[in-house]
Design an enzyme around this catalytic site. Sequence first.
Site, PDB file in Angstrom:
ATOM      1  N   GLU A  91       6.502  15.282   0.743  1.00  0.00           N
ATOM      2  CA  GLU A  91       5.716  14.146   1.225  1.00  0.00           C
ATOM      3  C   GLU A  91       6.466  12.843   0.932  1.00  0.00           C
ATOM      4  O   GLU A  91       6.849  12.585  -0.203  1.00  0.00           O
ATOM      5  CB  GLU A  91       4.358  14.129   0.519  1.00  0.00           C
ATOM      6  CG  GLU A  91       3.459  13.020   1.020  1.00  0.00           C
ATOM      7  CD  GLU A  91       2.149  12.924   0.237  1.00  0.00           C
ATOM      8  OE1 GLU A  91       2.199  12.888  -1.005  1.00  0.00           O
ATOM      9  OE2 GLU A  91       1.087  12.888   0.865  1.00  0.00           O
ATOM     10  N   GLU A 132      -8.555  15.677  -3.594  1.00  0.00           N
ATOM     11  CA  GLU A 132      -7.937  15.420  -2.288  1.00  0.00           C
ATOM     12  C   GLU A 132      -6.497  15.027  -2.590  1.00  0.00           C
ATOM     13  O   GLU A 132      -6.252  13.943  -3.120  1.00  0.00           O
ATOM     14  CB  GLU A 132      -8.645  14.278  -1.555  1.00  0.00           C
ATOM     15  CG  GLU A 132     -10.141  14.466  -1.358  1.00  0.00           C
ATOM     16  CD  GLU A 132     -10.499  15.542  -0.374  1.00  0.00           C
ATOM     17  OE1 GLU A 132      -9.592  16.090   0.287  1.00  0.00           O
ATOM     18  OE2 GLU A 132     -11.694  15.861  -0.277  1.00  0.00           O
ATOM     19  N   CYS A 158      -2.859   9.847   3.917  1.00  0.00           N
ATOM     20  CA  CYS A 158      -2.668  11.239   3.510  1.00  0.00           C
ATOM     21  C   CYS A 158      -2.693  12.171   4.711  1.00  0.00           C
ATOM     22  O   CYS A 158      -2.076  13.223   4.714  1.00  0.00           O
ATOM     23  CB  CYS A 158      -3.738  11.650   2.514  1.00  0.00           C
ATOM     24  SG  CYS A 158      -5.394  11.325   3.111  1.00  0.00           S
ATOM     25  N   LYS A 175     -11.645   4.530 -12.026  1.00  0.00           N
ATOM     26  CA  LYS A 175     -10.330   4.014 -12.423  1.00  0.00           C
ATOM     27  C   LYS A 175      -9.541   3.858 -11.131  1.00  0.00           C
ATOM     28  O   LYS A 175      -9.001   4.814 -10.592  1.00  0.00           O
ATOM     29  CB  LYS A 175      -9.647   5.016 -13.356  1.00  0.00           C
ATOM     30  CG  LYS A 175      -8.672   4.393 -14.356  1.00  0.00           C
ATOM     31  CD  LYS A 175      -7.471   3.733 -13.730  1.00  0.00           C
ATOM     32  CE  LYS A 175      -6.375   4.693 -13.352  1.00  0.00           C
ATOM     33  NZ  LYS A 175      -5.285   4.060 -12.583  1.00  0.00           N
TER      34      LYS A 175
HETATM   35  P1  NDP Z   1      -1.183   8.989  -7.704  1.00  0.00           P
HETATM   36  O1  NDP Z   1      -1.444  10.436  -7.888  1.00  0.00           O
HETATM   37  O2  NDP Z   1       0.096   8.431  -8.215  1.00  0.00           O
HETATM   38  O3  NDP Z   1      -2.303   8.123  -8.413  1.00  0.00           O
HETATM   39  C1  NDP Z   1      -3.679   8.248  -8.091  1.00  0.00           C
HETATM   40  C2  NDP Z   1      -4.498   7.764  -9.270  1.00  0.00           C
HETATM   41  O4  NDP Z   1      -4.359   8.656 -10.393  1.00  0.00           O
HETATM   42  C3  NDP Z   1      -4.085   6.387  -9.784  1.00  0.00           C
HETATM   43  O5  NDP Z   1      -5.255   5.681 -10.122  1.00  0.00           O
HETATM   44  C4  NDP Z   1      -3.254   6.759 -11.002  1.00  0.00           C
HETATM   45  O6  NDP Z   1      -3.109   5.728 -11.933  1.00  0.00           O
HETATM   46  C5  NDP Z   1      -4.039   7.914 -11.561  1.00  0.00           C
HETATM   47  N1  NDP Z   1      -3.329   8.781 -12.504  1.00  0.00           N
HETATM   48  C6  NDP Z   1      -1.999   9.038 -12.574  1.00  0.00           C
HETATM   49  N2  NDP Z   1      -1.739   9.927 -13.580  1.00  0.00           N
HETATM   50  C7  NDP Z   1      -2.935  10.236 -14.158  1.00  0.00           C
HETATM   51  C8  NDP Z   1      -3.345  11.086 -15.245  1.00  0.00           C
HETATM   52  N3  NDP Z   1      -2.466  11.821 -15.929  1.00  0.00           N
HETATM   53  N4  NDP Z   1      -4.643  11.146 -15.562  1.00  0.00           N
HETATM   54  C9  NDP Z   1      -5.555  10.429 -14.860  1.00  0.00           C
HETATM   55  N5  NDP Z   1      -5.235   9.595 -13.840  1.00  0.00           N
HETATM   56  C10 NDP Z   1      -3.944   9.503 -13.473  1.00  0.00           C
HETATM   57  O7  NDP Z   1      -1.373   8.713  -6.154  1.00  0.00           O
HETATM   58  P2  NDP Z   1      -1.088   7.355  -5.375  1.00  0.00           P
HETATM   59  O8  NDP Z   1      -1.987   6.283  -5.885  1.00  0.00           O
HETATM   60  O9  NDP Z   1       0.386   7.165  -5.385  1.00  0.00           O
HETATM   61  O10 NDP Z   1      -1.591   7.719  -3.886  1.00  0.00           O
HETATM   62  C11 NDP Z   1      -0.791   8.360  -2.955  1.00  0.00           C
HETATM   63  C12 NDP Z   1      -1.051   9.854  -2.948  1.00  0.00           C
HETATM   64  O11 NDP Z   1      -2.413  10.090  -2.656  1.00  0.00           O
HETATM   65  C13 NDP Z   1      -0.289  10.597  -1.886  1.00  0.00           C
HETATM   66  O12 NDP Z   1       0.243  11.788  -2.431  1.00  0.00           O
HETATM   67  C14 NDP Z   1      -1.336  10.973  -0.852  1.00  0.00           C
HETATM   68  O13 NDP Z   1      -1.062  12.101  -0.104  1.00  0.00           O
HETATM   69  C15 NDP Z   1      -2.536  11.138  -1.700  1.00  0.00           C
HETATM   70  N6  NDP Z   1      -3.733  10.950  -0.906  1.00  0.00           N
HETATM   71  C16 NDP Z   1      -4.475  12.053  -0.564  1.00  0.00           C
HETATM   72  C17 NDP Z   1      -5.588  11.917   0.245  1.00  0.00           C
HETATM   73  C18 NDP Z   1      -6.405  13.113   0.614  1.00  0.00           C
HETATM   74  O14 NDP Z   1      -7.521  12.909   1.060  1.00  0.00           O
HETATM   75  N7  NDP Z   1      -5.925  14.330   0.448  1.00  0.00           N
HETATM   76  C19 NDP Z   1      -6.000  10.609   0.755  1.00  0.00           C
HETATM   77  C20 NDP Z   1      -5.152   9.531   0.329  1.00  0.00           C
HETATM   78  C21 NDP Z   1      -4.066   9.715  -0.481  1.00  0.00           C
HETATM   79  P3  NDP Z   1      -1.987   4.585 -11.728  1.00  0.00           P
HETATM   80  O15 NDP Z   1      -2.764   3.426 -11.317  1.00  0.00           O
HETATM   81  O16 NDP Z   1      -1.317   4.440 -13.034  1.00  0.00           O
HETATM   82  O17 NDP Z   1      -1.028   5.066 -10.686  1.00  0.00           O
END
Ligand code: NDP
Length: 503
Positions: free
Chosen positions: A407, A271, A305, A195
């Site tokens: 963040e 992550e 990130c 997804k």
């Molecule tokens: P999000 O947490 O908003 O979304 C990530 C994914 O999760 C999206 O596909 C989102 O769908 C989905 N999602 C949201 N809610 C749910 C749920 N309840 N159940 C299942 N899936 C769900 O992150 P972002 O896309 O905004 O990415 C940025 C974040 O990612 C930052 O916090 C960053 O730090 C972190 N990150 C961490 C990394 C690491 O390696 N530690 C690397 C890169 C980023 P939808 O499409 O609707 O948003």
Amino acid sequence: MSVQALHKQAQIGVDSARRDAAHFINGAFTQGSTGKSWENRSPLDNSLIGRVPEGGKAEIDAAVRAAKAALEGPWGNLTIPQRTDLLAAVADEINNRFDDFLAAECLDTGKPYGLASHIDIPRGAANFKMFAETVKNISTETFILETPDGKNAVNYGLRRPKGVIAVISPWNLPLLLMTWKVGPALACGNTVVVKPSEETPLTATLLGEVMNKVGVPKGVYNVVHGLGPNSAGEFLTQHPLINGITFTGETRTGEAIMKQAALGVRQVSFELGGKNPALVFADCDLDKAVEGTMRSAFANCGQVCLGTERVYVERPIFDAFVARLKAAAEALTLGRPEDSCTNLGPLISQEHRSKVLSYYKLAMDEGATLVTGGGVPDMPGELKDGAWVQPTIWTGLKDDARVVNEEIFGPCCHIRPFDTEEEAVKLANSTPYGLAAAVWTENVSRAHRVAAKLDVGICWVNSWFLRDLRTAFGGAKQSGIGREGGVHSLEFYTELTNVCVKL
Ligand code: NDP
């Protein structure tokens, strides 16, 4: 080049309908049955790229069942060399279609070609090759046990696939972070349902074409587009046939997914977010420290990130460092992905821009001194409606300011002076996050000493974003659960069975 021209170059799918994204379920592209879709808009100028179908329970169920059938059938029956040869072919085909992937990724994200062609696309391909090599060369433990009858027993470990893996990925490095999970999952013999983020549907869709072209059996790689809560993301993580959930995204989303994973006691690999520090000691090579911090604070418009949002600089070089980072930030060129002089793109969306700009305002409300930036740049007419923000530096905030602890995920950092090594370490460890840190010093003893004291999963010394894919990647504290990379990925993507044979 216009968004339309970029779009043409991306060649998403074989007909105009598939310039819109599509689900990829059981080896076939489909718009699904919900009748719902959303607009995918360019972060460069807010123009329409295409539509994305919104998957629901039916699409998730079909994808998970296809993945289960592939696991029990054609994919599960392959030998390891047959499987890993297919994954090497996937990597080769991504490279054959490099320009398509590059254009698709830059359409969705607006990031500079210079960045995506060096990082996103090559790493997306490498993730398949590297993990294919890893599983071919990994051994497991063996123990001989002496038994009371004077004979013995042989114990050995067997690594078996975990099953159907749910892959939920973010928008900042869409292909790279998605394949960082799909690569090892498939190499270990699992099947996946992905997804992708709602913001970045195109490269995950395009990868479906690659899977079909090289002959990966249908059902091994599935993609369902949709939203998170009460939508495809949640339906996927709750599906009873899912055996493990791997997620990259925000810490709060991780908390929601963990609750969903509790149903049926499924394992998670997370992550999550970060608020990463850089510690710049007076004995550093200042040129290297400024250049490295410039990249770690502003690369990918700060949407990394591992990026640095807190910079701690030893007092004797504080003023010089601030002046030099300011000059470097002001020299960045914002613009279109394909312009060779562009080194900063827009943020991912208008919504994310509102969030980042709210922190820009908050910083001033919390008493920051603005060193540079702080607002919206003056972009040429055709880019006026894009999600642009200025690279921004502050000083002077208190340690408990929200801007120093939360963040932001934008091109910005706060710089604060420190006086002792002990103080620097304490400041670095002062948030609930623990993803990455960068230490800048030419004193080798100090480098090792400080690295050992930082509560992080990844500590760079005199570098940033230098990744050996065989090494552990992941976060401490609220920045994640588990480690990915090399053999570490096998911990999540396989079940270890101990076989005990009495001789
Ligand atoms: P999000 O947490 O908003 O979304 C990530 C994914 O999760 C999206 O596909 C989102 O769908 C989905 N999602 C949201 N809610 C749910 C749920 N309840 N159940 C299942 N899936 C769900 O992150 P972002 O896309 O905004 O990415 C940025 C974040 O990612 C930052 O916090 C960053 O730090 C972190 N990150 C961490 C990394 C690491 O390696 N530690 C690397 C890169 C980023 P939808 O499409 O609707 O948003």
